[in-house]
Design a protein around this motif. Structure first.
Motif, PDB file in Angstrom:
ATOM      1  N   LEU A   1     -10.842 -24.343  15.762  1.00 19.04           N
ATOM      2  CA  LEU A   1      -9.840 -25.285  15.548  1.00 19.04           C
ATOM      3  C   LEU A   1     -10.931 -26.661  15.159  1.00 19.04           C
ATOM      4  CD1 LEU A   1      -8.074 -24.524  19.488  1.00 19.04           C
ATOM      5  CD2 LEU A   1      -7.307 -23.778  17.309  1.00 19.04           C
ATOM      6  N   ASP A   2      -9.642 -27.851  14.510  1.00 20.89           N
ATOM      7  CA  ASP A   2     -10.374 -28.836  13.860  1.00 20.89           C
ATOM      8  C   ASP A   2      -9.720 -29.767  15.666  1.00 20.89           C
ATOM      9  OD1 ASP A   2      -7.158 -29.484  14.429  1.00 20.89           O
ATOM     10  OD2 ASP A   2      -7.026 -29.479  12.197  1.00 20.89           O
ATOM     11  N   VAL A   3     -10.516 -30.813  15.782  1.00 17.95           N
ATOM     12  CA  VAL A   3      -9.939 -31.727  17.425  1.00 17.95           C
ATOM     13  C   VAL A   3      -8.879 -32.299  17.245  1.00 17.95           C
ATOM     14  CG1 VAL A   3     -12.894 -32.837  16.700  1.00 17.95           C
ATOM     15  CG2 VAL A   3     -10.797 -33.851  15.381  1.00 17.95           C
ATOM     16  N   GLN A   4      -8.278 -32.153  16.069  1.00 16.41           N
ATOM     17  CA  GLN A   4      -6.134 -32.291  16.439  1.00 16.41           C
ATOM     18  C   GLN A   4      -5.890 -30.616  16.940  1.00 16.41           C
ATOM     19  OE1 GLN A   4      -7.498 -33.788  13.374  1.00 16.41           O
ATOM     20  NE2 GLN A   4      -7.769 -35.752  14.720  1.00 16.41           N
ATOM     21  N   GLY A   5      -6.546 -29.236  17.550  1.00 14.81           N
ATOM     22  CA  GLY A   5      -6.277 -28.518  17.196  1.00 14.81           C
ATOM     23  C   GLY A   5      -5.626 -27.454  16.466  1.00 14.81           C
ATOM     24  N   ASN A   6      -5.894 -27.900  15.537  1.00 15.29           N
ATOM     25  CA  ASN A   6      -4.803 -26.804  14.272  1.00 15.29           C
ATOM     26  C   ASN A   6      -6.235 -25.957  13.961  1.00 15.29           C
ATOM     27  OD1 ASN A   6      -2.611 -28.324  13.242  1.00 15.29           O
ATOM     28  ND2 ASN A   6      -4.196 -29.808  12.830  1.00 15.29           N
ATOM     29  N   ILE A   7      -5.056 -24.939  13.792  1.00 10.18           N
ATOM     30  CA  ILE A   7      -6.361 -23.738  13.499  1.00 10.18           C
ATOM     31  C   ILE A   7      -6.689 -23.205  12.333  1.00 10.18           C
ATOM     32  CG2 ILE A   7      -6.046 -21.338  13.459  1.00 10.18           C
ATOM     33  CD1 ILE A   7      -3.720 -20.937  15.933  1.00 10.18           C
ATOM     34  N   THR A   8      -8.071 -22.932  12.319  1.00 11.00           N
ATOM     35  CA  THR A   8      -8.731 -22.941  10.793  1.00 11.00           C
ATOM     36  C   THR A   8      -9.286 -21.794  10.036  1.00 11.00           C
ATOM     37  OG1 THR A   8     -11.360 -23.843  11.639  1.00 11.00           O
ATOM     38  CG2 THR A   8      -9.635 -25.652  11.323  1.00 11.00           C
ATOM     39  N   GLN A   9      -9.560 -20.598  12.080  1.00 15.08           N
ATOM     40  CA  GLN A   9      -9.862 -19.132  11.227  1.00 15.08           C
ATOM     41  C   GLN A   9      -9.367 -18.586  12.788  1.00 15.08           C
ATOM     42  OE1 GLN A   9     -13.778 -19.738   9.918  1.00 15.08           O
ATOM     43  NE2 GLN A   9     -13.896 -17.368   9.654  1.00 15.08           N
ATOM     44  N   LYS A  10      -9.391 -17.082  12.808  1.00 12.99           N
ATOM     45  CA  LYS A  10      -9.432 -16.536  13.864  1.00 12.99           C
ATOM     46  C   LYS A  10     -10.221 -14.992  13.672  1.00 12.99           C
ATOM     47  CE  LYS A  10      -5.093 -13.769  15.453  1.00 12.99           C
ATOM     48  NZ  LYS A  10      -3.498 -13.207  15.294  1.00 12.99           N
ATOM     49  N   PHE A  11     -10.590 -14.646  14.275  1.00 12.68           N
ATOM     50  CA  PHE A  11     -11.037 -13.549  14.775  1.00 12.68           C
ATOM     51  C   PHE A  11     -11.052 -12.644  15.903  1.00 12.68           C
ATOM     52  CE2 PHE A  11     -14.472 -17.071  13.627  1.00 12.68           C
ATOM     53  CZ  PHE A  11     -14.361 -16.499  12.304  1.00 12.68           C
ATOM     54  N   ASP A  12     -10.173 -11.233  15.641  1.00  8.15           N
ATOM     55  CA  ASP A  12     -10.241 -10.075  16.639  1.00  8.15           C
ATOM     56  C   ASP A  12     -11.185  -9.614  16.995  1.00  8.15           C
ATOM     57  OD1 ASP A  12      -7.259 -10.815  16.951  1.00  8.15           O
ATOM     58  OD2 ASP A  12      -7.339  -9.790  14.502  1.00  8.15           O
TER      59      ASP A  12
ATOM     60  N   MET B   1     -13.326 -21.666  26.040  1.00  6.52           N
ATOM     61  CA  MET B   1     -13.842 -22.740  24.736  1.00  6.52           C
ATOM     62  C   MET B   1     -15.188 -23.179  24.821  1.00  6.52           C
ATOM     63  SD  MET B   1     -10.766 -25.527  23.893  1.00  6.52           S
ATOM     64  CE  MET B   1     -11.793 -27.099  24.363  1.00  6.52           C
ATOM     65  N   THR B   2     -16.038 -23.171  23.641  1.00  7.76           N
ATOM     66  CA  THR B   2     -17.446 -23.975  22.844  1.00  7.76           C
ATOM     67  C   THR B   2     -16.784 -25.421  22.558  1.00  7.76           C
ATOM     68  OG1 THR B   2     -18.302 -22.217  23.753  1.00  7.76           O
ATOM     69  CG2 THR B   2     -19.294 -23.753  21.894  1.00  7.76           C
ATOM     70  N   VAL B   3     -17.370 -26.154  22.508  1.00  9.38           N
ATOM     71  CA  VAL B   3     -16.886 -27.514  21.639  1.00  9.38           C
ATOM     72  C   VAL B   3     -18.920 -27.526  20.864  1.00  9.38           C
ATOM     73  CG1 VAL B   3     -16.359 -30.007  21.667  1.00  9.38           C
ATOM     74  CG2 VAL B   3     -15.700 -28.678  22.901  1.00  9.38           C
ATOM     75  N   HIS B   4     -17.709 -28.293  19.549  1.00  9.83           N
ATOM     76  CA  HIS B   4     -19.155 -28.741  18.899  1.00  9.83           C
ATOM     77  C   HIS B   4     -19.159 -29.859  18.066  1.00  9.83           C
ATOM     78  CE1 HIS B   4     -21.907 -28.621  14.995  1.00  9.83           C
ATOM     79  NE2 HIS B   4     -22.755 -28.421  15.857  1.00  9.83           N
ATOM     80  N   GLU B   5     -19.792 -30.400  17.750  1.00  6.80           N
ATOM     81  CA  GLU B   5     -18.800 -31.562  17.198  1.00  6.80           C
ATOM     82  C   GLU B   5     -18.042 -31.543  15.659  1.00  6.80           C
ATOM     83  OE1 GLU B   5     -23.132 -32.521  14.329  1.00  6.80           O
ATOM     84  OE2 GLU B   5     -22.625 -33.724  15.841  1.00  6.80           O
TER      85      GLU B   5
ATOM     86  N   SER C   1     -18.275 -32.991  23.982  1.00  7.04           N
ATOM     87  CA  SER C   1     -18.985 -33.674  22.563  1.00  7.04           C
ATOM     88  C   SER C   1     -20.003 -34.516  23.050  1.00  7.04           C
ATOM     89  CB  SER C   1     -17.690 -33.674  21.971  1.00  7.04           C
ATOM     90  OG  SER C   1     -18.807 -34.336  20.207  1.00  7.04           O
ATOM     91  N   GLU C   2     -21.015 -34.229  22.779  1.00  9.28           N
ATOM     92  CA  GLU C   2     -22.245 -35.155  23.142  1.00  9.28           C
ATOM     93  C   GLU C   2     -21.694 -36.715  22.999  1.00  9.28           C
ATOM     94  OE1 GLU C   2     -26.270 -33.844  23.290  1.00  9.28           O
ATOM     95  OE2 GLU C   2     -26.005 -32.192  24.787  1.00  9.28           O
ATOM     96  N   GLY C   3     -21.962 -36.276  21.315  1.00 10.12           N
ATOM     97  CA  GLY C   3     -21.855 -37.308  20.200  1.00 10.12           C
ATOM     98  C   GLY C   3     -20.637 -38.264  20.807  1.00 10.12           C
ATOM     99  N   GLU C   4     -19.179 -37.957  21.358  1.00  9.44           N
ATOM    100  CA  GLU C   4     -18.246 -38.552  20.659  1.00  9.44           C
ATOM    101  C   GLU C   4     -17.867 -38.919  22.555  1.00  9.44           C
ATOM    102  OE1 GLU C   4     -15.602 -36.993  18.425  1.00  9.44           O
ATOM    103  OE2 GLU C   4     -16.639 -36.892  17.034  1.00  9.44           O
ATOM    104  N   SER C   5     -18.526 -38.365  23.388  1.00 13.84           N
ATOM    105  CA  SER C   5     -17.585 -38.668  25.030  1.00 13.84           C
ATOM    106  C   SER C   5     -16.283 -38.008  24.741  1.00 13.84           C
ATOM    107  CB  SER C   5     -17.795 -40.193  25.433  1.00 13.84           C
ATOM    108  OG  SER C   5     -19.408 -40.515  25.532  1.00 13.84           O
ATOM    109  N   LEU C   6     -16.111 -36.868  24.806  1.00 14.89           N
ATOM    110  CA  LEU C   6     -14.834 -36.642  24.559  1.00 14.89           C
ATOM    111  C   LEU C   6     -15.121 -35.371  25.848  1.00 14.89           C
ATOM    112  CD1 LEU C   6     -14.154 -36.102  20.996  1.00 14.89           C
ATOM    113  CD2 LEU C   6     -12.903 -37.946  22.291  1.00 14.89           C
TER     114      LEU C   6
END
Length: 848
Positions: free
Chosen positions: A64-75, A45-49, A334-339
């Protein structure tokens, strides 16, 4: 506490028995992630802000968004996704898989690159600034570290950066620096100079690099954190001094911190100046005594030069942790939010820094309500979950449960503030547990004011069990807080059972005072002989109510009563007071005596009465009264004093009435006090009295001694000595005669001293007068002739003129001065001669 066995639990931290507060809080990434991991397994997994990118074992990549909801899928591939890389903008993604496929494409553009290798590609990393046209670069890691650069005609050109040391298993690209790990160690390449600037060998070569991979993390553009096995190194990239370069790279790496951990490292992330370490843990099973996988740990440590200090340590409950290996765990942040995201094949857990709401939650859980309340007050603008009032109410309930009723009541003042509804609710709650007394002293009395029923309920509680406490509340509480009539009736009912109870009587008097029934209050105060009775009279001007109670007031405190009566003569007359005290002469005397002390004339009509009162109750003040009074009938006073045989007073009255001889005789015969007789004779200064005194004393040797010692300065002692009978024995005669001679010598010395002083003063004044008369006299145009009254100086100063100036400062033109008739040539000032004044007297008048 024992950890929870339920893997679905969202509480991911292991609770300690200690009181130390955890640094992080955990929650499972759910929603779309839960759906994905029910059918598939997470591989990376890779994290972006802005979003998350999750790769799976079945070759899928999900955004995924930060709540874990799927926004896009790639095969992407039918096999495991090994790595996902994003540039800083989050617009381009690089993906590599186990079947050797590499794809780099734009998420929001048609830009795309495909490549397939003949071996698994473990790593792909796109340039952080890939979005810019001149930074279209990415690297792949398999058996070789390849750099792809887009060149002419949009063609991608590969170049080998490194090979020959085994598979490349991790690459991190930051700025112009690329760090990668292979089987031998960690290298860093400077993309500007295309030079490799360091090689950091791995410490424990016994560990399989595929099972225990290296973890790399850039803290900033120049600081690299390396975790491998159980070893951590923090490296700093520095510029080499120009004098040291020669053939060396212009940069070098310095290891600033290095330490070992207890467990194997699965991931690293920076947290300010601390480190977050995800550890893989093995333990011995108690049942089978075989080594098994334990829950992974997330530790926060403070790096030290050669060791580290553990700040916190949490064991994480992730799904399927019993089957996972070290390589199955990843830590992204995530650098900006200390997650911090902990990725395992079956679970994704998010660790967050605890905020003030979490801190308050922990304090409340530990029942540290005081600290929680303080923390909420300090951070009331930032907390979202908690309210100060709710925390305060919980604190009050906690104190009540512990039995600390007084403290709970005291906290009500601060917590409930001006909320009348909450105050009334708490009062009823204290009533239910029988602790109304505890909250009574803290009830608000002004702003806000509660319903009268509340205060009456508290007062009734005290009246039933604590008269002293009831009295205290009546004194402290303003009378308008409750219905006074109800409370008065309650007190009266209790007095029927105990009519002599002073506390209840006094309290009833105060209640009457609040109700302005001052007459009843005054009656109770007088019955109790209470000190506040005078204050009550003054404060509410109750002098009309005490006209028939003067005797009671005097019996209670005669001093205060007299002062009050005399200060308010306009309200209660002197005659009325004297009349009221007629049957109590001792109190009548106290009043009239103080009246006489204040003013000798106000009570003159009672001076005759006072003679008998002084004689009866206060003889020491009788003689001062007779001396100071000018309205006292002397005959009446003499009669009373003679009846009572008051010698001193009788002597004074006889002498005041002019009968000094009788007074002296009484002193000699009754008192037989020669000193007093001599003192009396001195006061009268009458020769006949001295003669009577000598005649009376001549046959009494002690009296003669007294006379000899004191008579010298008033009567010639020879008169006494000549009358002494020859042969009479006189005590201390020698000493008396010596004293007479000494007194005589003293008188002679005093006379001579006075004479010398007089002569010296006369001579000094004569010299002063002579000096004064010898001084020059100023004559100017302002002076006039005393005869013709014209200016003494002529207007024409060139003409001769004659002026006569006397010592008395009178001036005459010579021609205006009358001719003397005497033969003597000495002239005198006519003015001063007529007034019979001596020379210089005019000067004295001028000075005056």
């Amino acid at each position: 506490q024992e950890s929870r066995s339920n893997e679905e639990s969202t509480d991911e931290s292991e609770e300690d028995e200690t009181e130390e507060e955890p640094k992080l809080k955990y929650e499972r990434l759910s929603n779309g992630v839960t759906e994905i991991l029910q059918k598939d397994a997470a591989s990376c997994m890779t994290v972006h802000e802005k979003f998350l990118a999750l790769g799976t074992h079945y070759g899928k990549v999900y955004l995924l968004d930060v709540q874990g909801n799927i926004t896009q899928k790639f095969d992407v591939s039918p096999v495991k996704i090994n790595q996902i890389s994003l540039d800083e903008s989050g617009e381009h993604m690089g993906v590599c898989s186990e079947d050797g496929k590499v794809q780099v494409f734009g998420l929001y553009s048609a830009e795309e690159f495909h490549e397939t290798f003949d071996c698994p590609i473990k790593i792909v990393a796109v340039h952080p600034h890939f979005v810019r046209s001149h930074f279209k670069q990415f690297v792949t890691g398999g058996k070789k570290l390849l750099l792809y650069e887009r060149g002419w005609m949009n063609r991608w050109k590969p170049s080998v950066l490194h090979e020959g040391e085994g598979n490349i298993r991790n690459v991190k690209w930051r700025g112009h620096l690329i760090a990668w790990a292979n089987n031998m160690g960690v290298k860093i390449l400077d993309m500007v100079s295309k030079q490799r600037i360091t090689n950091v060998p791995r410490d424990d070569i016994s560990l399989r690099p595929d099972m225990y991979p290296c973890s790399l993390c850039w803290k900033d553009n120049l600081t690299l954190i390396i975790g491998w096995g159980n070893s951590v190194k923090i490296c700093s990239v520095k510029e080499r001094h120009a004098s040291e370069m020669r053939d060396l790279p212009n940069r070098y790496v310095e290891i600033v911190f290095q330490f070992d951990t207890e467990f194997y490292i699965s991931g690293l992330a920076p947290l300010c100046d601390q480190l977050v370490i995800l550890s893989y843990v093995k333990e011995i099973s108690e049942k089978t005594e075989a080594e098994c996988c334990a829950r992974p740990r997330l530790d926060i440590v403070q790096p030290l030069p050669e060791s580290c200090e553990e700040i916190s340590s949490d064991a994480l409950t992730v799904r399927g942790f019993q089957e996972n290996e070290c390589r199955d765990y990843h830590l992204e942040y995530s650098e900006g939010e200390s997650l911090f995201y902990i990725i395992s094949p079956r679970d994704v857990v998010v660790a967050k820094e605890r905020d003030q709401d979490d801190h308050i939650d922990w304090l409340l859980e530990k029942k540290k309500y005081e600290e929680a309340l303080m923390a909420a007050e300090i951070s009331q603008k930032t907390i979202k979950k908690h309210k100060i009032l709710d925390i305060g109410l919980a604190y009050i309930n906690h104190l009540v449960e512990k039995g600390e009723y007084d403290l709970a009541a005291r906290k009500c003042q601060k917590i409930l503030g001006k909320n009348t509804e909450l105050w009334e609710f708490e009062v009823y709650k204290f009533k239910e547990i029988g602790q109304l007394k505890a909250i009574s002293r803290y009830l608000p009395r002004r702003d806000p004011v509660l319903k009268p029923l509340i205060y009456e309920m508290v007062l009734h509680e005290f009246l039933e069990s604590d008269y002293e406490g009831f009295a205290t509340l009546i004194k402290e509480w303003p009378g308008d807080l409750y219905n006074n009539t109800i409370i008065v009736q309650a007190v009266v009912d209790h007095l029927k059972k105990d009519p002599q109870n002073r506390t209840l009587l006094q309290t009833l008097a105060e209640l009457y005072t609040y109700d302005q029934r001052y007459g009843k209050a005054l009656e109770i105060y007088l019955t109790l002989r209470h000190k506040d009775v005078f204050q009550l009279i003054h404060k509410h001007n109750l002098f009309s109510s005490i006209r028939d109670k003067i005797v009671l007031l005097m019996d209670f405190d005669s001093e205060k009563a007299v002062d009050m009566l005399l200060d308010n003569e306009d309200k209660i007359s002197i005659d009325r007071v004297v009349e009221e005290l007629e049957n109590r002469p001792e109190l009548q005397h106290v009043y009239l005596h103080k009246l006489f002390k204040r003013d000798h004339h106000k009570g003159q009509r009672y001076h005759e009465k006072q003679i008998s009162l002084y004689a009866e109750y206060d003889r020491p003040n009788l003689l001062p009264f007779l001396r100071d009074s000018t309205h006292c009938p002397l005959e009446k006073a003499l009669e009373i004093c003679q009846q009572r045989n008051f010698v001193e007073e009788t002597v004074y009255l006889l002498s005041r009435m002019g009968n000094s001889r009788s007074a002296l005789k009484m002193i000699m015969e009754e008192l037989q006090d020669v000193d007093k007789a001599i003192e009396f004779a001195k006061e009268q200064d009458d020769g006949e009295l001295w003669e009577d005194l000598i005649l009376y004393s001549i046959d009494k040797p002690p009296f003669i001694t007294g006379l000899l010692n004191n008579i010298g300065t008033h009567v010639d002692p020879i008169l006494l000595i000549h009358r002494i009978k020859e042969g009479m024995e006189i005590p201390n005669l020698r000493d008396s005669l010596v004293k007479i001679l000494q007194d005589y010598n003293l008188q002679i010395l005093l006379r001579e001293g006075c004479k010398k002083i007089l002569v010296a003063d006369s001579l000094s004044l004569l010299k002063k007068m002579h000096r004064t008369q010898m001084k020059g006299v100023l004559v100017d145009e302002e002076n006039i002739c005393e005869s013709c009254l014209s200016p003494i100086l002529p207007s024409d100063a060139s003409k001769s003129f004659n002026v006569v100036v006397f010592h008395c400062r009178h001036m005459f033109h010579k021609e205006c001065l009358p001719v003397s008739n005497t033969v003597s040539a000495v002239q005198f000032c006519n003015i001063c001669s007529a007034k019979h004044r001596g020379p210089g007297s005019a000067i004295l008048e001028m000075k005056k």
